[in-house]
Design an enzyme around this catalytic site. Structure first.
Site, PDB file in Angstrom:
ATOM      1  N   HIS A 267       5.476  91.741 -65.549  1.00 51.88           N
ATOM      2  CA  HIS A 267       5.894  89.853 -65.638  1.00 51.88           C
ATOM      3  C   HIS A 267       4.512  89.098 -65.324  1.00 51.88           C
ATOM      4  CE1 HIS A 267       9.723  90.032 -64.601  1.00 51.88           C
ATOM      5  NE2 HIS A 267       9.387  89.250 -64.389  1.00 51.88           N
TER       6      HIS A 267
ATOM      7  N   ASP B  87       5.605  85.015 -64.335  1.00 50.55           N
ATOM      8  CA  ASP B  87       6.101  83.877 -64.068  1.00 50.55           C
ATOM      9  C   ASP B  87       5.744  82.514 -65.066  1.00 50.55           C
ATOM     10  OD1 ASP B  87       9.214  85.499 -63.538  1.00 50.55           O
ATOM     11  OD2 ASP B  87       8.636  84.363 -61.356  1.00 50.55           O
TER      12      ASP B  87
ATOM     13  N   ARG C 196      22.465  96.042 -59.472  1.00 54.63           N
ATOM     14  CA  ARG C 196      21.711  94.474 -58.824  1.00 54.63           C
ATOM     15  C   ARG C 196      22.312  93.293 -58.685  1.00 54.63           C
ATOM     16  NH1 ARG C 196      16.220  91.849 -59.207  1.00 54.63           N
ATOM     17  NH2 ARG C 196      15.302  92.260 -56.554  1.00 54.63           N
TER      18      ARG C 196
ATOM     19  N   HIS D  65       5.211  91.063 -61.562  1.00 60.30           N
ATOM     20  CA  HIS D  65       6.212  91.682 -60.587  1.00 60.30           C
ATOM     21  C   HIS D  65       7.072  93.072 -61.904  1.00 60.30           C
ATOM     22  CE1 HIS D  65       7.709  87.844 -61.542  1.00 60.30           C
ATOM     23  NE2 HIS D  65       8.943  87.845 -61.656  1.00 60.30           N
TER      24      HIS D  65
END
Length: 330
Positions: free
Chosen positions: A206, A208, A273, A263
């Site tokens: 996607h 941002d 994570r 990304h």
């Protein structure tokens, strides 16, 4: 640094993106904010990658560690308790489901609304509880630091582009009515992958929507970006630095000169994570269009004028991988 070891997400198979990178990308730009002439390197990074790492950023390590610790405490709650704070309009806790259009990932998250210079308690009922006082304190200090860092980077962009006033980008994010959010993500280890040399989609590809994203994560890998030729590369984690994404809105303001980077995040079988992302957005009624100052002689606008509210409605209706800017192109 502490990480979660017991995944609480439903154990289901999620798609793994093809052509997973096997090594870390060595060409990522690094911008030292303590260097006076870093603006030129920063502009080049925005044009070529739409993504770069900043060092000597001035954000206290203790504050970063404190917020990560508080986030881990929250994500360590039982699944039943976390789901009491489920997403609403669209803030709060969520897991696996990303938006309302069928996107899923191997993650859980907190999406928090920023009200002026602090986190809005309306984002999450948990923040109203006495046990969350230290969480609220860490969140608000972190948001203040992120606003300052985002503003500094945006003003360096304007300096590198040789446009005035220098706050032409930063004033949009620093406005009292700016529509900015903070997202805390947890990508737990996936039991289905243990014993296998593989990964799973944590968050699908996607861009941002906002002007700028400021990302910090622990030392677990997973973040990948797409280069101009469509090649996906893995980003070496660095818990001491921040990573900056150019967003769709900034791509519009620069008439495509700055690239809104595509990304994604991969989860794995063994490591947890945790990431914290500040998204600096414009006020709801802010009109977005290429800045005349950046249009060369005879250069045409690539995008028609639209408001941030219009664009946000479009983003909510789309899938993660959709090209949301396409319908605003001239």
């Amino acid at each position: 640094m502490a990480v979660l070891t017991k995944p609480s997400l439903e154990q289901v198979s999620l798609p793994t993106p093809p052509h997973r990178p096997r090594s870390y990308f060595s060409g990522l730009p690094v911008v030292d904010l303590s260097v006076t002439d870093s603006d030129a390197l920063l502009v080049n990074a925005c044009e070529e990658f739409g993504f770069f790492k900043v060092t000597n950023h001035g954000v206290p390590k203790e504050l970063i560690a404190r917020l990560e610790e508080e986030a881990i405490k929250f994500f360590s709650l039982s699944q039943m308790e976390k789901e009491r704070y489920g997403p609403a309009n669209p803030f709060g806790y969520g897991s696996r489901t990303i938006g309302g259009n069928g996107d899923v990932g191997w993650l859980e998250y907190l999406l928090l609304e920023i009200n002026s210079e602090s986190i809005s308690h309306s984002s999450l009922d948990f923040l109203k509880e006495p046990r969350a006082r230290s969480f609220c304190s860490a969140l608000n200090e972190y948001v203040e630091s992120m606003r300052k860092l985002a503003s500094e980077v945006l003003e360096l962009m304007a300096k590198g582009l040789r446009i005035e006033p220098r706050n032409i980008f930063s004033k949009v994010v620093m406005d009292e009515e700016s529509d900015s959010v903070l997202r805390l993500n947890h990508y737990p280890p996936c039991p289905l992958l243990q014993g296998l040399n593989g990964s799973m989609t944590g968050l699908g590809e996607h861009t941002d929507p906002q002007l700028i994203s400021v990302l910090r994560s622990n030392n677990t890998s997973g973040l990948e970006i797409s280069l101009r030729d469509g090649t996906w590369v893995s980003v070496l984690p660095d818990a001491e630095s921040f990573f900056i994404n150019v967003g769709d809105s900034l791509q519009v303001l620069t008439n495509g000169r700055f690239r809104s980077v595509k990304h994604r995040v991969a989860a794995n079988g063994y490591e947890s994570r945790v990431s914290m992302v500040y998204f600096g957005g414009p006020p709801s009624g802010e009109r977005l269009a290429p800045l005349p100052l950046l249009l060369g002689e005879g250069e045409q606008s690539m995008y028609r004028e639209f408001t941030w509210c219009e664009y946000k409605r479009c983003a909510y209706k789309s899938r993660l991988s959709d090209n949301r800017l396409q319908q605003f192109e001239m």
